[in-house]
Design a protein around this motif. Structure first.
Motif, short mmCIF file in Angstrom:
data_model
loop_
_atom_site.label_atom_id
_atom_site.label_comp_id
_atom_site.label_asym_id
_atom_site.label_seq_id
_atom_site.Cartn_x
_atom_site.Cartn_y
_atom_site.Cartn_z
N HIS A 179 -2.35 12.06 7.49
CA HIS A 179 -0.91 12.28 7.58
C HIS A 179 -0.21 11.85 6.28
N LEU A 180 -0.63 10.72 5.73
CA LEU A 180 0.02 10.18 4.54
C LEU A 180 -0.44 10.82 3.23
N ARG A 181 -1.67 11.29 3.19
CA ARG A 181 -2.21 11.82 1.94
C ARG A 181 -1.31 12.91 1.33
N PRO A 182 -0.88 13.94 2.07
CA PRO A 182 -0.02 14.96 1.45
C PRO A 182 1.39 14.43 1.12
N ILE A 183 1.85 13.46 1.88
CA ILE A 183 3.16 12.86 1.56
C ILE A 183 3.09 12.21 0.19
N VAL A 209 13.22 -5.79 8.65
CA VAL A 209 14.12 -4.76 8.14
C VAL A 209 13.62 -4.40 6.75
N ALA A 210 13.92 -3.17 6.33
CA ALA A 210 13.43 -2.73 5.03
C ALA A 210 14.41 -1.78 4.38
N GLY A 211 14.37 -1.80 3.06
CA GLY A 211 15.14 -0.87 2.25
C GLY A 211 14.19 -0.16 1.30
N MET A 212 14.64 0.96 0.76
CA MET A 212 13.82 1.77 -0.12
C MET A 212 14.54 1.98 -1.45
N VAL A 213 13.80 1.81 -2.54
CA VAL A 213 14.32 2.04 -3.89
C VAL A 213 13.74 3.36 -4.38
N PRO A 214 14.57 4.40 -4.52
CA PRO A 214 14.06 5.71 -4.94
C PRO A 214 13.42 5.65 -6.33
N PRO A 215 12.50 6.57 -6.59
CA PRO A 215 11.85 6.62 -7.91
C PRO A 215 12.89 6.70 -9.02
N GLU A 216 12.60 6.01 -10.11
CA GLU A 216 13.46 6.02 -11.30
C GLU A 216 14.81 5.35 -11.07
N LYS A 253 0.84 -1.21 0.00
CA LYS A 253 0.00 0.00 0.00
C LYS A 253 0.87 1.25 0.00
N TRP A 254 2.02 1.18 0.67
CA TRP A 254 2.98 2.30 0.61
C TRP A 254 3.47 2.46 -0.82
N ASP A 255 3.89 1.36 -1.41
CA ASP A 255 4.42 1.41 -2.78
C ASP A 255 3.38 1.94 -3.76
N ARG A 256 2.11 1.65 -3.52
CA ARG A 256 1.03 2.12 -4.39
C ARG A 256 0.61 3.55 -4.06
N ARG A 257 1.18 4.09 -2.98
CA ARG A 257 0.92 5.47 -2.57
C ARG A 257 -0.57 5.68 -2.27
N SER A 258 -1.14 4.71 -1.57
CA SER A 258 -2.57 4.73 -1.26
C SER A 258 -2.78 4.97 0.23
N ALA A 259 -2.99 6.22 0.59
CA ALA A 259 -3.16 6.58 2.00
C ALA A 259 -4.35 5.88 2.63
N HIS A 319 5.21 14.21 -2.68
CA HIS A 319 6.58 13.70 -2.71
C HIS A 319 6.65 12.39 -3.49
N PRO A 320 7.67 12.23 -4.30
CA PRO A 320 7.85 10.95 -5.02
C PRO A 320 8.45 9.92 -4.06
N THR A 321 7.60 9.20 -3.36
CA THR A 321 8.08 8.24 -2.36
C THR A 321 8.73 7.03 -3.03
N ALA A 322 9.63 6.41 -2.29
CA ALA A 322 10.36 5.24 -2.78
C ALA A 322 9.54 3.98 -2.59
N ASN A 323 9.85 2.96 -3.39
CA ASN A 323 9.28 1.63 -3.18
C ASN A 323 10.10 0.89 -2.14
N SER A 324 9.50 -0.11 -1.53
CA SER A 324 10.15 -0.79 -0.41
C SER A 324 10.39 -2.27 -0.68
N ILE A 325 11.37 -2.77 0.03
CA ILE A 325 11.64 -4.21 0.09
C ILE A 325 11.79 -4.54 1.57
#
Length: 153
Positions: A53-57, A86-93, A17-23, A61-67
């Motif tokens: 809180h998440l909707r404006p983020i 534990v998690a890592g983030m892959v920035p957009p593009e 849901k984070w990766d899909r940017r769905s608050a 902002h171009p949030t990263a995808n997660s692993i």
């Protein structure tokens, strides 16, 4: 589906849901009175506040995808579980994680009326102050998980 599998699925659904940017979908995974502590220490309490809180983020902002990698699922009672990950983030593009934002995550889930929901979710920077070898080890592990996920996709 067993309870441990349900908790792991809940965590991976949260990342999705984070990766899909769905608050709204992200917030819907929480108990009505659920809490979140973000990477920067920001806090939101209750489903409605988490969503607002998440909707404006997500909008601004171009949030990263997660692993994410689940380290442990432990049941405190039959209806309360703690998941450590534990998690890592892959920035957009980009196609590789950004080690500067690796995180240690804790999720507390509770079952009410037969449904698992998130009671508390905390996302903490994996800074490993003074121990760069631990940061490098985590980054390598997350990169391996990312490569494995990319192959499956």
């Amino acid at each position: 589906m067993g309870d441990e599998h349900a908790i792991r699925s809940l965590y991976h659904e949260l990342l999705d849901k984070w990766d899909r940017r769905s608050a709204d979908a992200f917030a819907a995974l929480f108990a009505d009175d659920g809490n979140i502590v973000g990477f920067d220490g920001s806090q939101a309490n209750g489903r409605a506040e988490i969503e607002s809180h998440l909707r404006p983020i997500f909008r601004d902002h171009p949030t990263a995808n997660s692993i994410g990698i689940v380290r442990e699922v432990r049941f405190l009672t039959p209806d309360v579980a703690v998941l450590r990950a534990v998690a890592g983030m892959v920035p957009p593009e980009q196609s590789d994680i950004n080690p500067a934002v690796n995180a240690v995550q804790t999720l507390v889930a509770e079952r009410k009326d037969g449904q698992w929901r998130i009671a508390v979710y905390q996302n903490t920077p994996a800074a490993f102050h003074g121990r760069p070898e631990l940061g490098a080890k985590l980054t390598n592990e997350l990169r391996q998980a990312l490569r494995a996920e990319t192959k499956r996709a």
